[in-house]
Design an enzyme around this catalytic site. Structure first.
Site, PDB file in Angstrom:
ATOM      1  N   CYS A 287       0.827  -1.211   0.000  1.00  0.00           N
ATOM      2  CA  CYS A 287       0.000   0.000   0.000  1.00  0.00           C
ATOM      3  C   CYS A 287       0.863   1.264   0.000  1.00  0.00           C
ATOM      4  CB  CYS A 287      -0.984  -0.045   1.178  1.00  0.00           C
ATOM      5  SG  CYS A 287      -2.280   1.177   1.012  1.00  0.00           S
ATOM      6  N   TYR A 288       0.957   1.986   1.120  1.00  0.00           N
ATOM      7  CA  TYR A 288       1.820   3.167   1.168  1.00  0.00           C
ATOM      8  C   TYR A 288       3.270   2.762   0.859  1.00  0.00           C
ATOM      9  CZ  TYR A 288       3.959   7.436   3.049  1.00  0.00           C
ATOM     10  OH  TYR A 288       4.665   8.594   3.194  1.00  0.00           O
TER      11      TYR A 288
ATOM     12  N   HIS B  97      -3.735  -4.995   0.602  1.00  0.00           N
ATOM     13  CA  HIS B  97      -3.180  -5.501   1.871  1.00  0.00           C
ATOM     14  C   HIS B  97      -3.213  -7.031   1.921  1.00  0.00           C
ATOM     15  CE1 HIS B  97      -2.661  -1.740   4.111  1.00  0.00           C
ATOM     16  NE2 HIS B  97      -3.587  -1.300   3.286  1.00  0.00           N
TER      17      HIS B  97
ATOM     18  N   GLU C 242      -1.892  -8.844   4.104  1.00  0.00           N
ATOM     19  CA  GLU C 242      -1.817  -9.282   5.505  1.00  0.00           C
ATOM     20  C   GLU C 242      -3.178  -9.418   6.165  1.00  0.00           C
ATOM     21  OE1 GLU C 242      -1.205  -6.360   4.289  1.00  0.00           O
ATOM     22  OE2 GLU C 242      -1.105  -4.736   5.744  1.00  0.00           O
TER      23      GLU C 242
ATOM     24  N   ASP D 135      -5.074 -12.973  29.333  1.00  0.00           N
ATOM     25  CA  ASP D 135      -3.867 -12.175  29.090  1.00  0.00           C
ATOM     26  C   ASP D 135      -3.022 -12.001  30.346  1.00  0.00           C
ATOM     27  OD1 ASP D 135      -5.213 -11.936  26.717  1.00  0.00           O
ATOM     28  OD2 ASP D 135      -6.024  -9.964  27.193  1.00  0.00           O
TER      29      ASP D 135
END
Ligand code: XMP
Length: 515
Positions: free
Chosen positions: A85-86, A174, A176, A232
């Protein structure tokens, strides 16, 4: 465990919300990766362990003057580069290509067509076509010398470009994100075959690296760990105990914003599974006093974050470090993990809610991981399934599930309604299929009729989503009979609620929590 002696892919973060998804995909492929920001990229030196570079997307606009470029020393490394992308645009621009603002924004799904074969796209296209996820306004309209067009979409003529000789690749979409079908194949082709890496990274190495990083940082100091009973903070406590043993002190603060019977369950679980020091602090009264009449979501988050730390600092005079179970989605929605220019969505408690001046230093060993990765890590540490598969519960608790003023009365009826929803999910074997489910109490009273009498009571909202990592989510599609059962049980047994609604929005455009 020395991370410096591992083959690695360097990811330069230009501030995308999903940069960590690139790192995660590289990890899944079995290769170690490190994310660095633009300033670190400018001073990156040659190193035989660096096998390739990925340039992330980002919120900046290349056609505006304040954009970041591609540092020359990245090219001087003479390693394969994949721009996303960018990153695709700055790679093209740096090498002599041309970028302009497109008349049409490309946001969401786009059909991509293959034009030429490339090692990058091996097994990526299905019948020479595929569906990819786009999010951009600028486009590359002239590619640099030595590059060729590999694939295009309706709005991006140069959706994939390559210079096979130099091993430079650019993709406008993208790969990902899960929305790009087969996106991982692009990353795998780049990481394994183009960068020629070996599969050497796995869960055990990750666990060893985290433990050795904690040891090196903490040395012989003591650590206080904020325990919530969720997956977590439990995983964090296990990791720290493995690293420093008895020098760990766990603290569980009841902020009065927990779910029904939660404090009893956490204490019981802790005693059963974790033979370590635990201090229990019931601070519910002080939290609720501080939150009185507060309606702004960010103000609520900041008050809760600050109070947590204040209580900790009081209890933790002899400690130097505070450990928390902050995950990547919490960080990125508050600020960029590498200091790159990403957009802020909300101040997750643990992160944005923390006071600027804090006496305790933070240890956040899960800061770069996603929930499912933490669950796998927890499993490898021997943490019981019941804890690992609990739905996520946010640090600010029920406060961000009660839009508007928070009162004891509202908390109590919300606790009852939430308990019923979760109980029914478990009874119907749906709990495990859903990523996160909860009930929120809306600041809305409406008229109802019960028996022959008028009621004027609150409305509660059921939320249930499926997700992979909490970054994007879809609402869960319940059978009508299930929703009906939950609605009946809530309205029949929770005095104070006479209406139940179901949230049918995904993330984006909504977020999972209400505030
Ligand atoms: P949102 O609402 O941002 O939530 O879509 C994404 C995931 O993060 C959880 N969440 C938090 N977790 N502290 C946490 O530990 C927080 O302040 C916080 N806010 C949201 C949320 O429950 C969901 O799983």
């Amino acid at each position: 465990m020395e991370k410096d002696n591992l083959e690695k892919i360097i990811i330069v973060d230009y501030g995308s919300q999903v940069t960590q998804l690139i790192a995660r995909k590289v990890r899944e492929i079995g290769v170690y990766s490190e994310i660095i920001n633009f300033n670190q990229a400018k001073s990156l030196k040659k190193n035989k362990y660096i096998k390739g570079i990925i340039l992330s997307g980002g919120p900046l606009t290349i056609t505006k003057s304040k954009s970041l470029d591609l540092p020359q020393n990245i090219l001087n490394l003479n390693k394969p580069i994949l721009g996303i992308c960018y990153g695709h645009q700055i790679l093209a621009k740096k090498l002599g290509g041309k970028i302009k603002k497109s008349k049409t924004r490309e946001f969401g799904y786009a059909k991509i067509k293959s034009n030429f074969k490339s090692p990058l796209t091996k097994n990526f296209f299905l019948n020479k076509k595929n569906s990819v996820w786009m999010s951009h306004q600028d486009i590359v309209y002239k590619i640099p010398k030595g590059f060729k067009k590999i694939a295009s979409t309706q709005n991006s003529k140069f959706a994939i470009i390559s210079n096979e000789l130099k091993k430079y690749y650019g993709v406008q979409f993208h790969p990902e994100v899960t929305h790009t079908k087969n996106g991982k194949t692009i990353i795998k082709n780049f990481v394994r075959h183009i960068c020629k890496t070996k599969k050497m990274w796995n869960l055990k190495k990750q666990k060893d690296l985290i433990i050795s990083e904690i040891k090196n940082r903490v040395k012989d100091q003591r650590v206080i760990c904020a325990l919530s009973g969720g997956v977590d903070s439990t995983v964090v406590a296990f990791l720290i105990k493995k690293a420093i043993g008895k020098k760990l002190q766990c603290v569980f603060i009841n902020n009065g914003l927990l779910r029904k019977k939660e404090e009893n369950e956490v204490l019981k679980n802790f005693k059963r599974n974790f033979k370590s020091n635990l201090k229990y602090i019931d601070a519910s009264r002080i939290f609720l006093t501080k939150l009185k009449n507060i309606t702004d979501p960010e103000a609520k988050r900041k008050i809760i974050g600050k109070l947590f730390i204040k209580l900790f600092e009081k209890k933790a005079k002899k400690f130097k470090f505070l450990a928390q179970g902050t995950l990547y989605p919490d960080v990125i929605e508050s600020k960029s993990v590498t200091g790159s220019p990403s957009s802020k969505i909300k101040s997750h408690h643990n992160v944005g809610g923390l006071p600027k001046k804090m006496k305790l230093s933070l240890i956040e060993p899960l800061k770069k991981l996603f929930k499912d990765e933490v669950r796998k890590l927890g499993k490898s540490l021997g943490i019981p399934k019941g804890i690992l598969h609990r739905h996520p519960f946010p640090g600010p608790g029920l406060a961000i599930r009660i839009p508007g003023k928070i009162t004891k009365y509202k908390i109590n009826i919300l606790k009852e309604a939430d308990f019923i929803f979760i109980d029914e999910l478990k009874k119907s074997n749906l709990y495990k299929k859903i990523w996160q489910a909860y009930v929120a109490l809306l600041p809305l009273k409406t008229v109802g009729v019960m028996g022959d009498s008028r009621t004027y009571e609150y409305t509660c909202m059921l939320r249930a989503v499926i997700s992979e990592d909490g970054m994007t989510a879809d609402f869960f599609n319940f059978e009508k009979s299930f929703i009906q059962k939950v609605s009946n049980r809530i309205t029949n047994s929770v005095k104070g609620i006479n209406r139940v609604v179901y949230d049918v929005t995904s993330k984006p455009p909504s977020t999972i929590e209400l505030e």
